[in-house]
Structure formats: C-alpha cells, structure tokens
Design a protein around this motif. Structure first.
Motif, PDB file in Angstrom:
ATOM      1  N   ARG A 275       0.855  -1.181   0.000  1.00 24.00           N
ATOM      2  CA  ARG A 275       0.000   0.000   0.000  1.00 24.00           C
ATOM      3  C   ARG A 275       0.895   1.236   0.000  1.00 24.00           C
ATOM      4  NH1 ARG A 275      -3.569   3.018   3.679  1.00 24.00           N
ATOM      5  NH2 ARG A 275      -5.704   2.990   2.855  1.00 24.00           N
ATOM      6  N   THR A 276       0.559   2.219  -0.787  1.00 20.38           N
ATOM      7  CA  THR A 276       1.469   3.346  -0.981  1.00 20.38           C
ATOM      8  C   THR A 276       1.387   4.403   0.109  1.00 20.38           C
ATOM      9  OG1 THR A 276      -0.177   4.400  -2.407  1.00 20.38           O
ATOM     10  CG2 THR A 276       1.500   3.033  -3.483  1.00 20.38           C
ATOM     11  N   SER A 277       0.338   4.374   0.915  1.00 19.15           N
ATOM     12  CA  SER A 277       0.207   5.397   1.958  1.00 19.15           C
ATOM     13  C   SER A 277      -0.610   4.858   3.109  1.00 19.15           C
ATOM     14  CB  SER A 277      -0.463   6.655   1.392  1.00 19.15           C
ATOM     15  OG  SER A 277      -1.784   6.358   0.973  1.00 19.15           O
ATOM     16  N   GLY A 278      -0.573   5.587   4.224  1.00 13.33           N
ATOM     17  CA  GLY A 278      -1.352   5.196   5.386  1.00 13.33           C
ATOM     18  C   GLY A 278      -0.721   4.042   6.139  1.00 13.33           C
ATOM     19  N   LEU A 279      -1.379   3.620   7.218  1.00 15.77           N
ATOM     20  CA  LEU A 279      -0.890   2.522   8.039  1.00 15.77           C
ATOM     21  C   LEU A 279      -0.942   1.230   7.245  1.00 15.77           C
ATOM     22  CD1 LEU A 279       0.083   1.675  10.855  1.00 15.77           C
ATOM     23  CD2 LEU A 279      -2.316   1.320  11.490  1.00 15.77           C
ATOM     24  N   ARG A 280       0.192   0.501   7.197  1.00 11.84           N
ATOM     25  CA  ARG A 280       0.259  -0.722   6.418  1.00 11.84           C
ATOM     26  C   ARG A 280       1.278  -1.664   7.038  1.00 11.84           C
ATOM     27  NH1 ARG A 280       2.982   3.442   4.090  1.00 11.84           N
ATOM     28  NH2 ARG A 280       4.957   3.055   3.024  1.00 11.84           N
ATOM     29  N   ASP A 281       1.219  -2.913   6.590  1.00 16.13           N
ATOM     30  CA  ASP A 281       2.145  -3.934   7.076  1.00 16.13           C
ATOM     31  C   ASP A 281       3.184  -4.172   5.994  1.00 16.13           C
ATOM     32  OD1 ASP A 281       3.307  -5.931   8.576  1.00 16.13           O
ATOM     33  OD2 ASP A 281       1.944  -7.485   7.872  1.00 16.13           O
ATOM     34  N   ILE A 282       4.361  -3.570   6.125  1.00 15.43           N
ATOM     35  CA  ILE A 282       5.398  -3.692   5.109  1.00 15.43           C
ATOM     36  C   ILE A 282       6.219  -4.955   5.367  1.00 15.43           C
ATOM     37  CG2 ILE A 282       7.449  -2.636   4.123  1.00 15.43           C
ATOM     38  CD1 ILE A 282       6.289   0.073   4.807  1.00 15.43           C
TER      39      ILE A 282
ATOM     40  N   MET B  71      -2.423  -6.071  13.607  1.00 21.14           N
ATOM     41  CA  MET B  71      -2.520  -6.361  12.185  1.00 21.14           C
ATOM     42  C   MET B  71      -3.377  -7.595  11.946  1.00 21.14           C
ATOM     43  SD  MET B  71      -0.761  -3.837  11.118  1.00 21.14           S
ATOM     44  CE  MET B  71      -0.814  -4.192   9.359  1.00 21.14           C
ATOM     45  N   ALA B  72      -4.059  -7.610  10.810  1.00 25.16           N
ATOM     46  CA  ALA B  72      -4.890  -8.746  10.414  1.00 25.16           C
ATOM     47  C   ALA B  72      -4.533  -9.140   8.990  1.00 25.16           C
ATOM     48  CB  ALA B  72      -6.369  -8.396  10.512  1.00 25.16           C
ATOM     49  N   SER B  73      -4.889 -10.354   8.605  1.00 27.16           N
ATOM     50  CA  SER B  73      -4.588 -10.805   7.243  1.00 27.16           C
ATOM     51  C   SER B  73      -5.558 -11.895   6.804  1.00 27.16           C
ATOM     52  CB  SER B  73      -3.150 -11.330   7.145  1.00 27.16           C
ATOM     53  OG  SER B  73      -2.992 -12.520   7.888  1.00 27.16           O
ATOM     54  N   VAL B  74      -5.615 -12.068   5.491  1.00 30.05           N
ATOM     55  CA  VAL B  74      -6.391 -13.144   4.872  1.00 30.05           C
ATOM     56  C   VAL B  74      -5.513 -13.769   3.799  1.00 30.05           C
ATOM     57  CG1 VAL B  74      -8.424 -13.728   3.496  1.00 30.05           C
ATOM     58  CG2 VAL B  74      -8.605 -12.025   5.309  1.00 30.05           C
ATOM     59  N   SER B  75      -5.487 -15.103   3.732  1.00 30.40           N
ATOM     60  CA  SER B  75      -4.651 -15.804   2.753  1.00 30.40           C
ATOM     61  C   SER B  75      -5.434 -16.886   2.041  1.00 30.40           C
ATOM     62  CB  SER B  75      -3.437 -16.439   3.439  1.00 30.40           C
ATOM     63  OG  SER B  75      -2.569 -15.470   3.981  1.00 30.40           O
ATOM     64  N   ALA B  76      -5.016 -17.168   0.811  1.00 27.49           N
ATOM     65  CA  ALA B  76      -5.607 -18.237   0.009  1.00 27.49           C
ATOM     66  C   ALA B  76      -4.492 -19.032  -0.652  1.00 27.49           C
ATOM     67  CB  ALA B  76      -6.554 -17.662  -1.042  1.00 27.49           C
ATOM     68  N   PRO B  77      -4.722 -20.311  -0.937  1.00 28.42           N
ATOM     69  CA  PRO B  77      -3.662 -21.166  -1.498  1.00 28.42           C
ATOM     70  C   PRO B  77      -3.482 -21.015  -3.000  1.00 28.42           C
ATOM     71  CG  PRO B  77      -5.645 -22.455  -1.148  1.00 28.42           C
ATOM     72  CD  PRO B  77      -5.938 -21.078  -0.613  1.00 28.42           C
ATOM     73  N   VAL B  78      -2.228 -21.096  -3.425  1.00 30.51           N
ATOM     74  CA  VAL B  78      -1.868 -21.190  -4.838  1.00 30.51           C
ATOM     75  C   VAL B  78      -1.386 -22.622  -5.058  1.00 30.51           C
ATOM     76  CG1 VAL B  78      -0.377 -20.332  -6.679  1.00 30.51           C
ATOM     77  CG2 VAL B  78      -1.209 -18.770  -4.895  1.00 30.51           C
TER      78      VAL B  78
ATOM     79  N   VAL C  78      -3.362 -10.918   1.921  1.00 35.89           N
ATOM     80  CA  VAL C  78      -3.706  -9.495   2.017  1.00 35.89           C
ATOM     81  C   VAL C  78      -3.606  -9.108   3.483  1.00 35.89           C
ATOM     82  CG1 VAL C  78      -5.399  -7.709   1.490  1.00 35.89           C
ATOM     83  CG2 VAL C  78      -5.346  -9.798   0.129  1.00 35.89           C
ATOM     84  N   THR C  79      -2.891  -8.020   3.791  1.00 34.33           N
ATOM     85  CA  THR C  79      -2.690  -7.624   5.180  1.00 34.33           C
ATOM     86  C   THR C  79      -3.016  -6.151   5.387  1.00 34.33           C
ATOM     87  OG1 THR C  79      -0.367  -7.104   4.771  1.00 34.33           O
ATOM     88  CG2 THR C  79      -0.860  -9.316   5.547  1.00 34.33           C
TER      89      THR C  79
ATOM     90  N   LEU D 137      -9.442  -3.629   8.695  1.00 37.09           N
ATOM     91  CA  LEU D 137      -9.909  -4.943   8.258  1.00 37.09           C
ATOM     92  C   LEU D 137     -10.960  -5.531   9.180  1.00 37.09           C
ATOM     93  CD1 LEU D 137      -7.473  -4.568   6.409  1.00 37.09           C
ATOM     94  CD2 LEU D 137      -6.860  -6.961   6.828  1.00 37.09           C
ATOM     95  N   THR D 138     -11.087  -4.996  10.399  1.00 37.67           N
ATOM     96  CA  THR D 138     -11.985  -5.471  11.461  1.00 37.67           C
ATOM     97  C   THR D 138     -11.484  -6.799  12.019  1.00 37.67           C
ATOM     98  OG1 THR D 138     -13.608  -6.807  10.211  1.00 37.67           O
ATOM     99  CG2 THR D 138     -13.904  -4.395  10.218  1.00 37.67           C
ATOM    100  N   ARG D 139     -12.220  -7.349  12.948  1.00 33.92           N
ATOM    101  CA  ARG D 139     -11.836  -8.624  13.549  1.00 33.92           C
ATOM    102  C   ARG D 139     -12.432  -9.800  12.778  1.00 33.92           C
ATOM    103  NH1 ARG D 139      -8.848  -7.635  17.836  1.00 33.92           N
ATOM    104  NH2 ARG D 139      -8.750  -9.865  18.299  1.00 33.92           N
ATOM    105  N   ASN D 140     -12.993  -9.529  11.632  1.00 34.20           N
ATOM    106  CA  ASN D 140     -13.452 -10.582  10.739  1.00 34.20           C
ATOM    107  C   ASN D 140     -13.020 -10.217   9.312  1.00 34.20           C
ATOM    108  OD1 ASN D 140     -14.711 -12.818   9.619  1.00 34.20           O
ATOM    109  ND2 ASN D 140     -16.739 -11.863   9.585  1.00 34.20           N
TER     110      ASN D 140
END
Length: 240
Positions: free
Chosen positions: A120-127, A187-194, A207-208, A214-217
């Motif tokens: 993400r280019t700006s704001g709070l993010r997980d680098i 921080m929160a995240s969602v992942s899917a398999p490749v 995605v983080t 992102l909320t707690r869900n």
C-alpha cells in the motif's frame, strides 16, 4: 530404486541432479535419499553436503535434507519461475482492488519467505520486504501453507503454533485463512492457497492491513478477492 538414465557423461553432476530430483518430493533423511536415488550411502552424503555448501540443499529442524534457497534465486534470475512472473501484476491488482498490502509466501523448511509483494502506498500498512523470513507458527499464510501438508509435517507444524487443528480444518473447508493479531499485534490478514498442476499448495497469497480497517473478521471483506487472485496464479502455473 535405480538411478534414472539421465547420463550427461559427467557422473558427479548426474548424481547431484538425481539428489535434487528426489528432494523435490519433500524432505528426506540420508537413508531416504539412499533409498530414493539408489546411490551408495557415502556418495549420497558427500554430494548432499556439498550441495548444502552451495545452498542448493538445506536442512529442516529435524536435520532432514530439503531443497535449498539458491534454487529459487536461480529460477527467478533466469526468468523461468512462472509463478513469480505472474505474481507481480496479480498482487498489484489485488492491492488496488482491496486498498491493502498484498504478499506471496512460499514455505522453506520451518519458515515461510515473502517472494513477492505489492505494498500500500500510503497510510498505516504492514510492510514485508521481499526476502523476509517469517515463522510458520503464526499468520494466515502459515495456516494455508500448513493446512494441506502431509500428516507428519502437519502435526509437527501444529506444535507451538498460535492456531489449532480445528482452525486448519476450517481453512481446508473454506479454502482460505484469516488471522487477527497472530503474527503482529494490531494487524490482520487473509490468505488463500496457490496450487501447482498436481493440486499441491505451493504458495500462499496474502492481504494484510491494520485491524482497525480490516476489522476482527477480515475474511468477510477480503476472502473472495484473495481466492480470486490465488486462482489466477494457479491458472498461470497450470497453463505453463
């Protein structure tokens, strides 16, 4: 098993190639390498340890031989890694669609490595810089990379993990994972398999972002986008 007829006329290279081919199926003890390759035990040990010096072979926490990180580096440098080639635009699209940072992780022994990212280019993010090594004990990417593992690696991976077998059962049922503050507070995240053409999970697309966004869900907002992006990468591998 007999050594396959792949003779190049340079015996030591042929035998090293056989060892690497055997490790492509997963971690192996020295006895396992001997069984899989047909090489004499001293030869298998000498070549495996030599390949380890060049980072073409590594070790997991049990001391078993595994494919080394140098292979991924060489593959990417040669432009032959179709997954990484396809990952850039897919991650960028996912970031732009969700407004959150996106990463691609591969498992390497007892850790996972960020092999591609679109921040993400700006704001709070997980680098998470490309090349970062993160634990397999926390985070939605770790859940995805462990959920479909063989029984031995699966049960070992659950030891000391911040998620449970019940959580991983849900990951397999839904086809995606989420975490809230597992790896990093706030921080929160969602992942899917490749998956590869054999349907094995080879990477986790993630995605983080901060829990406040992102909320707690987080899965409610991001799961479908992550799944769609992961399926695009799966298709890129399938049609190579």
């Amino acid at each position: 098993m007999n050594i396959p007829d792949i003779s190049s006329g340079i015996g030591v290279l042929d035998k090293a190639a056989v060892i690497l081919g055997a490790l492509a199926a997963g971690p192996a003890t020295l006895a396992g390498l001997v069984s899989a390759t047909g090489l004499a035990r001293p030869t298998a040990h000498r070549l495996a340890t030599a390949l380890e010096r060049h980072r073409l072979v590594g070790r997991d926490l049990h001391g078993r031989f595994v494919l080394g990180p140098r292979l991924a580096e060489l593959s990417a440098a040669a432009g032959e890694d179709l997954l990484l080639t396809a990952a850039g635009p897919v991650l960028t699209s996912l970031r732009d669609t969700t407004g959150e940072s996106a990463q691609l992780y591969r498992r390497q022994g007892e850790v996972r490595i960020c092999v591609a990212a679109a921040e993400r280019t700006s704001g709070l993010r997980d680098i998470v810089p490309v090349g970062s090594t993160l634990p397999m004990k926390a985070g939605s990417a770790a859940q995805v990379l462990l959920a479909w593992e063989d029984p031995e690696r699966y049960h070992h991976g659950l030891q000391g993990a911040r998620f449970t077998a019940t959580a991983l059962s849900g990951v397999r049922r839904r086809g995606w994972a989420q975490s809230i503050g597992e790896r990093e507070p706030g921080m929160a995240s969602v992942s899917a398999p490749v998956r590869d053409p054999a349907h094995r999970v080879v990477a986790a697309l993630t995605v983080t972002g901060p829990i406040q966004r992102l909320t707690r869900n987080p899965g409610a907002r991001l799961a479908q986008a992550a799944i769609d992006a992961a399926e695009r990468l799966t298709e890129a591998i399938r049609h190579r």
